[in-house]
Design an enzyme around this catalytic site. Structure first.
Site, PDB file in Angstrom:
ATOM      1  N   ASP A 120      -7.834  -2.755  13.632  1.00  0.00           N
ATOM      2  CA  ASP A 120      -9.202  -3.027  13.167  1.00  0.00           C
ATOM      3  C   ASP A 120      -9.242  -4.274  12.278  1.00  0.00           C
ATOM      4  OD1 ASP A 120      -8.019  -2.185  10.851  1.00  0.00           O
ATOM      5  OD2 ASP A 120      -9.352  -0.493  10.481  1.00  0.00           O
ATOM      6  N   ASP A 130       0.813  -1.216   0.000  1.00  0.00           N
ATOM      7  CA  ASP A 130       0.000   0.000   0.000  1.00  0.00           C
ATOM      8  C   ASP A 130       0.848   1.269   0.000  1.00  0.00           C
ATOM      9  OD1 ASP A 130       0.925  -0.486   2.576  1.00  0.00           O
ATOM     10  OD2 ASP A 130      -1.039  -0.974   3.380  1.00  0.00           O
ATOM     11  N   GLU A 173      -9.655  -2.133   4.985  1.00  0.00           N
ATOM     12  CA  GLU A 173     -10.406  -1.818   6.187  1.00  0.00           C
ATOM     13  C   GLU A 173     -11.668  -2.690   6.253  1.00  0.00           C
ATOM     14  OE1 GLU A 173      -8.566  -0.415   8.040  1.00  0.00           O
ATOM     15  OE2 GLU A 173      -8.193   1.706   7.708  1.00  0.00           O
ATOM     16  N   HIS A 229      -7.270  -4.958   9.687  1.00  0.00           N
ATOM     17  CA  HIS A 229      -6.914  -4.810   8.268  1.00  0.00           C
ATOM     18  C   HIS A 229      -5.607  -5.530   7.923  1.00  0.00           C
ATOM     19  CE1 HIS A 229      -4.759  -0.711   9.213  1.00  0.00           C
ATOM     20  NE2 HIS A 229      -3.861  -1.680   9.199  1.00  0.00           N
TER      21      HIS A 229
HETATM   22  C1  F6R Z   1       1.075  -1.346   6.025  1.00  0.00           C
HETATM   23  C2  F6R Z   1       0.255  -2.524   6.320  1.00  0.00           C
HETATM   24  C3  F6R Z   1      -0.601  -2.521   7.550  1.00  0.00           C
HETATM   25  C4  F6R Z   1       0.227  -2.760   8.815  1.00  0.00           C
HETATM   26  C5  F6R Z   1      -0.667  -2.738  10.051  1.00  0.00           C
HETATM   27  C6  F6R Z   1       0.114  -2.938  11.334  1.00  0.00           C
HETATM   28  O1  F6R Z   1       1.816  -1.552   4.848  1.00  0.00           O
HETATM   29  O2  F6R Z   1       0.274  -3.450   5.595  1.00  0.00           O
HETATM   30  O3  F6R Z   1      -1.585  -3.505   7.403  1.00  0.00           O
HETATM   31  O4  F6R Z   1       0.855  -4.012   8.724  1.00  0.00           O
HETATM   32  O5  F6R Z   1      -1.342  -1.510  10.115  1.00  0.00           O
HETATM   33  O6  F6R Z   1       0.924  -1.826  11.587  1.00  0.00           O
HETATM   34  P1  F6R Z   1       1.873  -1.779  12.863  1.00  0.00           P
HETATM   35  O7  F6R Z   1       2.934  -2.806  12.680  1.00  0.00           O
HETATM   36  O8  F6R Z   1       2.419  -0.378  12.865  1.00  0.00           O
HETATM   37  O9  F6R Z   1       1.006  -2.065  14.051  1.00  0.00           O
END
Ligand code: F6R
Length: 261
Positions: free
Chosen positions: A136, A67, A143, A138
């Site tokens: 959440d 992303d 989302e 994702h």
């Molecule tokens: C970003 C992504 C997100 C993160 C998730 C966890 O490229 O793929 O799904 O893996 O938001 O983020 P952290 O590790 O900061 O808790």
């Protein structure tokens, strides 16, 4: 799906790094799907160490990130392109031309999403997709209520995600509220998936994703449909898992895990 619990974040991350390194060693032309976020920082640090100390060779691999924020140019310090250059790419012998992220400032976002899907397909698909999980549920920025068959597209971020990531911005109000993300369907097309989850704040959501029903309310639960998905968690994140004894048994006894003991 296989769930492996390690005693702490450091050991969980080390195991994930070794799984990725093994995949690169056995498939030097691997197409590797990458994630960003706090959890991945230490993982990339370990891969950089493996490159420096053991000669882990990135020269032939291709990468696709999950992303990118809409509206952030690559040089913006909070863009995921900047994150990847900073934490991984510039420290290893990867060919930068083989590193791919969606372009968050593309003039036509829909066309950019279609281009990204085509680029993945033309590389033969993702061999190993690395994933984290958001509070959440994702994966990427899929989302809640993301369609299980969704492809790369623009997605509005939830208040939970904005609260999770805004503190990483110098001016939290400037965090974009939309992102381009691979779809759940794009992720499920990967040949293998590897999810890394650490910390108590992820305990509730990972239990839902792994042991709860498959639901678009928790996008990560779609990984239950994937034929080759490994989930590595630390003790803190494993706190709410019910089937713990079975997961420990698998790590101790299944032949594929023996080399990682
Ligand atoms: C970003 C992504 C997100 C993160 C998730 C966890 O490229 O793929 O799904 O893996 O938001 O983020 P952290 O590790 O900061 O808790």
């Amino acid at each position: 799906m296989e769930v492996i619990v390690r005693p702490n974040a450091e050991e969980a991350t080390r195991l994930a790094a070794r799984v990725i390194a093994r995949e690169i060693q056995t498939k030097p032309k691997l197409v590797l799907g990458l994630a960003t976020g706090r959890t991945m920082e230490r993982l990339y640090g370990m891969l950089v160490d493996m490159h420096r100390r053991e000669g882990l060779d990135f020269s032939l691999i291709t990468t696709f990130n999950l992303d990118e924020y809409i509206g952030l140019p690559p040089e913006h310090p909070q863009s995921y392109r900047h994150y990847m250059n900073h934490h991984l790419f510039r420290h290893v012998n990867i060919d930068m031309r083989n590193t791919n992220l969606p372009d968050g400032v593309a003039p036509d976002i829909d066309a950019e999403c279609a281009r990204y899907e085509t680029a993945i397909r033309e590389c033969g698909g993702i061999g190993l997709q690395v994933l984290g999980i958001g509070r959440d549920g994702h994966i990427g920025f899929n989302e809640p209520l993301s369609a299980m068959l969704s492809r790369t597209r623009a997605k509005a971020l939830t208040p939970t995600t904005i609260r999770q990531n805004a503190p990483l911005f110098d001016k939290p109000d400037e965090m974009p509220k939309r992102a381009i993300t691979m779809g759940v369907g794009t992720i499920l097309d990967s040949k293998r998936c590897l999810m890394l989850v650490t910390g108590t704040e992820k305990a509730a959501v990972i239990a839902k994703a792994v042991e709860g029903p498959v639901t678009s309310m928790i996008s990560a639960s779609a990984l239950q449909l994937h034929p080759n998905c490994r989930v590595i968690v630390d003790e803190d994140a494993a706190a709410n898992l019910e089937n713990r004894d079975y997961y420990d048994w698998i790590f101790l006894h299944e032949p594929e895990w023996q080399e990682f003991h």
